[in-house]
Write a protein that holds these residues in place. Sequence first.
Motif, PDB file in Angstrom:
ATOM      1  N   LEU A 107       3.645   3.999  42.479  1.00 33.46           N
ATOM      2  CA  LEU A 107       3.377   3.678  44.087  1.00 33.46           C
ATOM      3  C   LEU A 107       3.793   4.956  44.946  1.00 33.46           C
ATOM      4  CD1 LEU A 107       5.544   0.594  44.039  1.00 33.46           C
ATOM      5  CD2 LEU A 107       3.204   0.702  44.467  1.00 33.46           C
ATOM      6  N   VAL A 108       4.595   5.849  44.604  1.00 30.50           N
ATOM      7  CA  VAL A 108       4.861   7.227  45.235  1.00 30.50           C
ATOM      8  C   VAL A 108       3.599   7.847  45.292  1.00 30.50           C
ATOM      9  CG1 VAL A 108       6.139   9.248  45.205  1.00 30.50           C
ATOM     10  CG2 VAL A 108       7.453   7.158  44.974  1.00 30.50           C
ATOM     11  N   TYR A 109       2.858   7.766  43.995  1.00 29.96           N
ATOM     12  CA  TYR A 109       1.825   8.696  43.962  1.00 29.96           C
ATOM     13  C   TYR A 109       0.557   8.029  44.837  1.00 29.96           C
ATOM     14  CZ  TYR A 109      -2.388  10.486  41.766  1.00 29.96           C
ATOM     15  OH  TYR A 109      -3.887  10.961  41.518  1.00 29.96           O
ATOM     16  N   ALA A 110       0.512   6.812  44.736  1.00 30.45           N
ATOM     17  CA  ALA A 110      -0.706   6.179  45.743  1.00 30.45           C
ATOM     18  C   ALA A 110      -0.206   6.362  47.060  1.00 30.45           C
ATOM     19  CB  ALA A 110      -0.678   4.738  45.152  1.00 30.45           C
ATOM     20  N   LEU A 111       0.817   6.245  47.552  1.00 26.93           N
ATOM     21  CA  LEU A 111       1.156   6.396  48.850  1.00 26.93           C
ATOM     22  C   LEU A 111       0.820   7.849  49.381  1.00 26.93           C
ATOM     23  CD1 LEU A 111       4.196   4.082  49.445  1.00 26.93           C
ATOM     24  CD2 LEU A 111       2.004   3.700  50.389  1.00 26.93           C
ATOM     25  N   LEU A 115      -1.705   9.476  52.301  1.00 24.11           N
ATOM     26  CA  LEU A 115      -1.451  10.500  53.356  1.00 24.11           C
ATOM     27  C   LEU A 115      -1.947  11.542  53.452  1.00 24.11           C
ATOM     28  CD1 LEU A 115       2.492   9.576  53.733  1.00 24.11           C
ATOM     29  CD2 LEU A 115       0.743   8.694  55.222  1.00 24.11           C
ATOM     30  N   THR A 116      -2.215  12.182  52.145  1.00 23.41           N
ATOM     31  CA  THR A 116      -2.499  13.553  51.949  1.00 23.41           C
ATOM     32  C   THR A 116      -3.891  13.988  51.373  1.00 23.41           C
ATOM     33  OG1 THR A 116      -1.627  14.040  50.007  1.00 23.41           O
ATOM     34  CG2 THR A 116      -0.126  14.397  51.937  1.00 23.41           C
ATOM     35  N   ARG A 117      -4.435  12.896  50.771  1.00 24.08           N
ATOM     36  CA  ARG A 117      -5.779  12.833  49.977  1.00 24.08           C
ATOM     37  C   ARG A 117      -5.843  14.136  49.072  1.00 24.08           C
ATOM     38  NH1 ARG A 117      -8.016   8.467  50.563  1.00 24.08           N
ATOM     39  NH2 ARG A 117      -7.803   7.613  52.745  1.00 24.08           N
ATOM     40  N   SER A 118      -4.656  14.520  48.576  1.00 23.75           N
ATOM     41  CA  SER A 118      -4.869  15.491  47.593  1.00 23.75           C
ATOM     42  C   SER A 118      -3.761  14.936  46.337  1.00 23.75           C
ATOM     43  CB  SER A 118      -3.761  16.753  48.144  1.00 23.75           C
ATOM     44  OG  SER A 118      -3.513  17.631  47.171  1.00 23.75           O
ATOM     45  N   ASP A 119      -4.752  15.208  45.175  1.00 20.57           N
ATOM     46  CA  ASP A 119      -4.263  14.943  43.599  1.00 20.57           C
ATOM     47  C   ASP A 119      -3.154  15.696  43.331  1.00 20.57           C
ATOM     48  OD1 ASP A 119      -5.990  12.550  43.087  1.00 20.57           O
ATOM     49  OD2 ASP A 119      -7.540  14.169  42.620  1.00 20.57           O
ATOM     50  N   LEU A 440       8.918  11.466  50.933  1.00 18.93           N
ATOM     51  CA  LEU A 440       7.536  11.547  50.667  1.00 18.93           C
ATOM     52  C   LEU A 440       7.015  12.108  52.016  1.00 18.93           C
ATOM     53  CD1 LEU A 440       4.531  10.573  49.839  1.00 18.93           C
ATOM     54  CD2 LEU A 440       5.407   8.299  50.602  1.00 18.93           C
ATOM     55  N   VAL A 441       7.509  11.442  53.285  1.00 24.00           N
ATOM     56  CA  VAL A 441       7.216  11.847  54.723  1.00 24.00           C
ATOM     57  C   VAL A 441       7.456  13.358  54.869  1.00 24.00           C
ATOM     58  CG1 VAL A 441       7.339  11.306  57.169  1.00 24.00           C
ATOM     59  CG2 VAL A 441       7.153   9.466  55.500  1.00 24.00           C
ATOM     60  N   PHE A 442       8.651  13.641  54.393  1.00 25.17           N
ATOM     61  CA  PHE A 442       9.206  15.079  54.757  1.00 25.17           C
ATOM     62  C   PHE A 442       8.144  16.061  54.150  1.00 25.17           C
ATOM     63  CE2 PHE A 442      11.506  18.786  53.329  1.00 25.17           C
ATOM     64  CZ  PHE A 442      11.810  19.212  54.508  1.00 25.17           C
ATOM     65  N   TYR A 443       7.862  15.736  52.665  1.00 25.09           N
ATOM     66  CA  TYR A 443       7.052  16.851  51.838  1.00 25.09           C
ATOM     67  C   TYR A 443       5.743  16.902  52.358  1.00 25.09           C
ATOM     68  CZ  TYR A 443      10.963  17.958  48.751  1.00 25.09           C
ATOM     69  OH  TYR A 443      12.263  18.448  48.289  1.00 25.09           O
ATOM     70  N   SER A 444       5.334  15.541  52.545  1.00 31.54           N
ATOM     71  CA  SER A 444       3.874  15.356  53.013  1.00 31.54           C
ATOM     72  C   SER A 444       3.625  16.072  54.232  1.00 31.54           C
ATOM     73  CB  SER A 444       3.476  13.852  53.286  1.00 31.54           C
ATOM     74  OG  SER A 444       3.625  13.365  52.242  1.00 31.54           O
ATOM     75  N   ALA A 445       4.580  16.195  55.227  1.00 28.60           N
ATOM     76  CA  ALA A 445       4.395  17.082  56.872  1.00 28.60           C
ATOM     77  C   ALA A 445       4.373  18.446  56.383  1.00 28.60           C
ATOM     78  CB  ALA A 445       5.600  16.547  57.563  1.00 28.60           C
ATOM     79  N   LEU A 446       5.256  18.778  55.491  1.00 29.20           N
ATOM     80  CA  LEU A 446       5.152  20.442  55.233  1.00 29.20           C
ATOM     81  C   LEU A 446       3.884  20.517  54.245  1.00 29.20           C
ATOM     82  CD1 LEU A 446       8.737  21.059  53.478  1.00 29.20           C
ATOM     83  CD2 LEU A 446       7.961  21.211  55.880  1.00 29.20           C
ATOM     84  N   PHE A 447       3.475  19.783  53.509  1.00 31.53           N
ATOM     85  CA  PHE A 447       2.247  19.959  52.928  1.00 31.53           C
ATOM     86  C   PHE A 447       0.979  19.876  53.718  1.00 31.53           C
ATOM     87  CE2 PHE A 447      -1.585  18.249  51.008  1.00 31.53           C
ATOM     88  CZ  PHE A 447      -2.074  19.252  50.002  1.00 31.53           C
TER      89      PHE A 447
END
Lengths: 465, 152
Positions: A107-111, A115-119, A440-447
């Motif tokens: 689930l974490v992977y899918a979300l 959010l980022t479209r990055s594998d 997830l939100v924090f790291y996605s934002a950084l990414f």
Amino acid sequence: MEKKRSGPFLSRLAKSSFLRRRWPLLVLLAASLIMRIFLFQSVIPRVHTDSVTYFELRNLDPVRTPGYPLFLEFIQFFNDLFTISPRYLRFIIFVQMFFLGLINTYLVYALSKFLTRSDVFSLAMGIIYNLDYLVIGFEFLLLTETLSLTFLGLTLIFYRKIFEAIRSAPYLAGLFAVCLLLTRPSFAGFFVCLLGISWLVHIRRADGAGFFKRYGPALAVFLLFNLAGIGGWSWRNKVKHGYFGISTILPYQLGYFTQHFYRKYKTVGDAEMDKYAAILAEEKGWPFEFRRHLAEEMNMTEAQISKIFLRLNLKIIKDNFGDYLSLLPKAASSYYKYSWDWTAPQNKRIFRRNPIMARLLRLFFRLYAPIFKNTVALLFFVLIIPAAFLIATRKNKPVFHLLCLIEGTIHYNFLICVFLTPGGINNLRYRVPVEPFILLVFYSALFMLGRFLFRAAQGKRRTQA
Amino acid sequence: MGSSLAKKAWPAGLLLLAALIALAYGLRKDTYLLNKNVRLVFLRIVKYKEYSLHRGLTYRLRFNRDDYRVTVREPRPNPSWRVVAVHPYEDSVEPETPGLILTIHGGKLVSYQFEDKSKILRSSVMLYFHSRDKPSLRRGIMFSESGEWRAL
């Protein structure tokens, strides 16, 4: 001969589009599985006082909801039917770790991917999830946290799919939302939060007027599922215990607040209420001692106790609202603590037996603990960076919508837990189901920021060339 | 094509799984009921162990032929044993040797004895349960001097 036959097979395997498309997920699941195999060998099941209240679905305490007991019953049904293991508690933990743990990883992977479209980022996020021992540690405990995380993730995934016009999505989202609120009653109002966020996000569109026309029927199904779930279990409680509601836990949770100022109760001439206030004082404000006193010495039913205790608590809080408010900062700081207290009896053994993994887990502890300890860093972590991410993605409606839903989930849980449970009762545990989403939100934002800067630098180099 | 096949395969697969479980239940009903009874006994002992630790009370479980009774020692005003629960065994399951009494205090099993004190107890005791319909089928819980117990 053998070699000749295995050659084409391996090359076919390498060319397989499924493997090529799914390799990050397969690597992630394999890594999660291996990690859990090592950890599982060191785990000794321990029960918490709350754990034993989930053991018997048939004699369920009205304080509890049936989600987790039903899950335990389901596991034990198969264990009893096929005589799998006489180590009942260990078997439950096995299922939590290897079934729920891997679903949660997925689930974490899918979300993350959405959010980022990055594998690669999604793979990294899945690994980060597995190294967060605060969350993983609850897989060893017989408590509702891990199952709540599963249902929360599934609800978000399927709820999002409603807006992709997938026909089965409202039914599945509704079903998982009901499972979630029946596992953790604090999520009883979660569907209102989701519907409100979706309405706010979509109503601003140019075709905003068509929101109800477009999504109305599907959202009505989702809403009906939730109302049926809440109503159904509440009705069952009314018939069985004479109490209409999904759980009688609220007065006891509030009781942990009034425990700090119950002595300030002001008599109002209501002889009955004054009598109960005196009993509460006699029991030194302890909620469950008060309950035991009324049940055993006054032969009162759970419904009666719960109603009285709720009235009493609300009156004490209303009369001493300042005292109540003064406890909220401590509740918030306790909620946002980063500690491994809950798994403390297990940690030494697990870390001694898995030194390499222990080093990795401790590395993450050293990274997170200071952030959660420092108010400014915490504000950046849970508010400012996510807000910046929301602003940055506002034009990408599906991502913006999902991000709003995740942020809504995080803050809904925070508000419910902080306003209804004080600090000092280790309410850090209530954060566990949303902890992976915070990260997830924090790291996605950084990414996304990193990717944006990288692309900008590349573009600049190209124009210079 | 693939997607429509998958849509049909899901419900069919679930139905097949349900049918297989129902078949297994039909074939292994006696074993299932016996295991279920032993599991419930085991988990209830865990529950009272936890209560004894948390509430500082002493609990006693007495295994009779048809049921097992849980009593708690009332500390005030006059110490006495009060019945808190009576759990009948489900279906046709019964203990092989009724009369075992377990005393739990401070989160530990502090004593185990038979009602008939002439029965000699060793450093551990087995409480076997069997199905009246299939006496050869039995499962047990072992209680040991260290204060631990485990299902076998």
